[in-house]
Design a protein around this motif. Structure first.
Motif, mmCIF file in Angstrom:
data_model
loop_
_atom_site.group_PDB
_atom_site.id
_atom_site.type_symbol
_atom_site.label_atom_id
_atom_site.label_comp_id
_atom_site.label_asym_id
_atom_site.label_seq_id
_atom_site.Cartn_x
_atom_site.Cartn_y
_atom_site.Cartn_z
ATOM 1 N N ALA A 102 0.764 -1.134 0.047
ATOM 2 C CA ALA A 102 0.127 -0.104 0.060
ATOM 3 C C ALA A 102 0.981 1.057 0.004
ATOM 4 N N TRP A 103 1.939 1.410 1.015
ATOM 5 C CA TRP A 103 2.793 2.335 0.953
ATOM 6 C C TRP A 103 3.412 2.712 -0.535
ATOM 7 N N ARG A 104 3.867 1.454 -1.176
ATOM 8 C CA ARG A 104 4.633 1.818 -2.391
ATOM 9 C C ARG A 104 3.437 2.260 -3.479
ATOM 10 N N HIS A 105 2.407 1.441 -3.483
ATOM 11 C CA HIS A 105 1.408 1.944 -4.296
ATOM 12 C C HIS A 105 1.171 3.458 -4.436
ATOM 13 N N PHE A 106 0.853 4.033 -3.310
ATOM 14 C CA PHE A 106 0.453 5.293 -3.007
ATOM 15 C C PHE A 106 1.608 6.380 -3.133
ATOM 16 N N HIS A 107 2.798 5.816 -2.792
ATOM 17 C CA HIS A 107 3.799 6.801 -3.174
ATOM 18 C C HIS A 107 4.053 7.072 -4.548
ATOM 19 N N ILE A 123 4.916 19.528 2.599
ATOM 20 C CA ILE A 123 3.980 18.772 3.426
ATOM 21 C C ILE A 123 2.552 18.739 2.635
ATOM 22 N N ASP A 124 2.124 19.766 1.692
ATOM 23 C CA ASP A 124 0.996 19.499 0.926
ATOM 24 C C ASP A 124 1.009 17.969 0.418
ATOM 25 N N LYS A 125 2.223 17.899 -0.344
ATOM 26 C CA LYS A 125 2.216 16.410 -1.200
ATOM 27 C C LYS A 125 2.146 15.558 -0.265
ATOM 28 N N MET A 126 2.692 15.710 0.744
ATOM 29 C CA MET A 126 3.050 14.531 2.172
ATOM 30 C C MET A 126 1.485 14.332 2.561
ATOM 31 N N LEU A 127 0.864 15.237 2.839
ATOM 32 C CA LEU A 127 -0.621 15.174 3.131
ATOM 33 C C LEU A 127 -1.503 14.246 2.273
ATOM 34 N N GLU A 128 -1.119 14.780 0.982
ATOM 35 C CA GLU A 128 -2.226 14.247 0.005
ATOM 36 C C GLU A 128 -1.595 12.671 0.145
ATOM 37 N N HIS A 166 -0.443 10.791 2.542
ATOM 38 C CA HIS A 166 -1.100 10.186 3.632
ATOM 39 C C HIS A 166 -2.537 9.951 3.595
ATOM 40 N N GLY A 167 -3.385 10.908 2.921
ATOM 41 C CA GLY A 167 -4.570 10.841 2.991
ATOM 42 C C GLY A 167 -5.129 9.863 2.036
ATOM 43 N N LYS A 168 -4.437 9.402 0.965
ATOM 44 C CA LYS A 168 -4.749 8.297 0.063
ATOM 45 C C LYS A 168 -4.665 7.000 0.962
ATOM 46 N N PRO A 208 2.841 4.437 11.560
ATOM 47 C CA PRO A 208 4.312 4.288 11.294
ATOM 48 C C PRO A 208 4.491 5.225 10.097
ATOM 49 N N PHE A 209 3.631 5.711 9.329
ATOM 50 C CA PHE A 209 3.709 6.683 8.195
ATOM 51 C C PHE A 209 4.720 7.792 8.706
ATOM 52 N N TRP A 210 4.414 8.352 10.059
ATOM 53 C CA TRP A 210 5.065 9.453 10.327
ATOM 54 C C TRP A 210 6.165 9.419 11.220
ATOM 55 N N GLU A 211 6.501 8.039 11.159
ATOM 56 C CA GLU A 211 7.879 7.777 12.395
ATOM 57 C C GLU A 211 8.936 8.178 12.249
#
Length: 308
Positions: A18-23, A245-250, A252-254, A275-278
């Motif tokens: 999931a992390w890889r996909h949305f990144h 930050i804007d892109k990071m929040l986008e 994160h939202g997905k 863990p997204f924010w660790e």
């Protein structure tokens, strides 16, 4: 112009499908992603390892399964099993410094088993249809240990070698052995990637300038703390904090929406999304970072994220 690769190394508990996909969905790019290491448990694949590698979420990015092993018996089972599950390339992890793995002779602990290390080339050559790559450290305790296995590395049919110029006992702290990396680069015929302390696009540019013979770099904690790292490097300039930050929040939202639609209850969702924010304390600020860590339910979590 020579291609300069930027690969995304795995981090257990973070860089799942999931992390890889949305990144990739958020930032784009040509980077290759590696799965968190796949290992055997009582002689069998762990189900969640195979599930991550075969996930439909992998459809939008290049993904390479990474294996960790303590002997040729384990390596053979891993290679054969992954090929049956569709793998065309496999990465060998002999660089993981975590004591739980090195104590069992896996990861960076495997380099101490010199006799077994020298058996890798013959095993890999049994699978000519499959591409292999190697990820490693200079040694377990001594930065000269790699010299004991350099002949074996040279005989392996490898697409590339990624070297983190530290020893396992350093974990992720202490000085990088740049002089030893340079010596390694001169002795290895395979394409070599640099891994270690790449936190900004400037860091990547400096390493590329310092070692013009490298074929690229690999980042793990750097891209977890700053997900825009590769995009910034490819654009040739750092983004300002507001854009990052804007892109990071986008992003994160997905990822959050995905977990909310596939998991049940605050506890499950928080265990996957926190863990997204660790590694992002420096990027988002200590106050928000601490509040996210303390959040015990989704309401408190959303309030903490809103502080960023």
């Amino acid at each position: 112009m020579r291609e300069f690769k930027i690969d995304v190394a795995p981090v257990q508990g973070h860089t799942d499908a999931a992390w890889r996909h949305f990144h990739m969905n958020t930032y784009g790019g040509n980077q290759c992603y590696y799965t968190p290491f796949i290992r055997l448990e009582r002689g069998e694949f762990r189900k969640h390892d195979l599930k991550d590698f075969t996930s439909a979420l992998n459809g939008n990015h290049q993904v390479v399964p990474q294996v960790i092993f303590r002997d040729m018996s384990e390596l053979r089972l891993l290679v054969e099993g992954l090929i049956k599950n569709g793998a065309h390339r496999i990465d060998l992890n002999t660089g993981c410094p975590f004591p739980l793995q090195t104590a069992k002779g896996r990861g960076a602990g495997f380099i101490s088993n010199v006799e077994e290390y020298h058996k890798i080339p013959d095993l890999l050559k049994e699978f000519p249809e499959t591409e292999f790559s190697l990820k490693m450290r200079l040694g377990y305790a001594d930065p000269d240990e790699w010299k004991m296995v350099v002949d074996a590395i040279e005989r392996m049919p490898l697409k590339q070698v990624t070297l983190h110029p530290r020893v396992a006992r350093q974990q992720y702290g202490g000085d990088l052995y740049f002089d030893m990396f340079e010596e390694f680069l001169k002795m290895i015929k395979h394409p070599v990637l640099f891994n270690g302390e790449l936190k900004t696009s400037k860091d990547i540019a400096e390493v590329a300038l310092r070692f013009p013979g490298i074929s690229g770099v690999m980042t793990a904690r750097g891209i977890l703390s700053r997900p825009s790292l590769i995009a910034e490097y490819e654009e040739g300039q750092d983004w300002d904090r507001e854009k990052r930050i804007d892109k990071m929040l986008e992003f994160h939202g997905k990822l959050l929406h995905h977990y909310e639609s596939t998991l049940c209850g605050d506890s499950q969702i928080l265990s996957k999304i926190k863990p997204f924010w660790e590694y992002a304390e420096e990027e988002i600020g200590r106050k928000a970072w601490k509040m996210i860590k303390k959040a015990s339910n989704m309401a408190k979590y959303h309030s903490a994220v809103a502080m960023i």
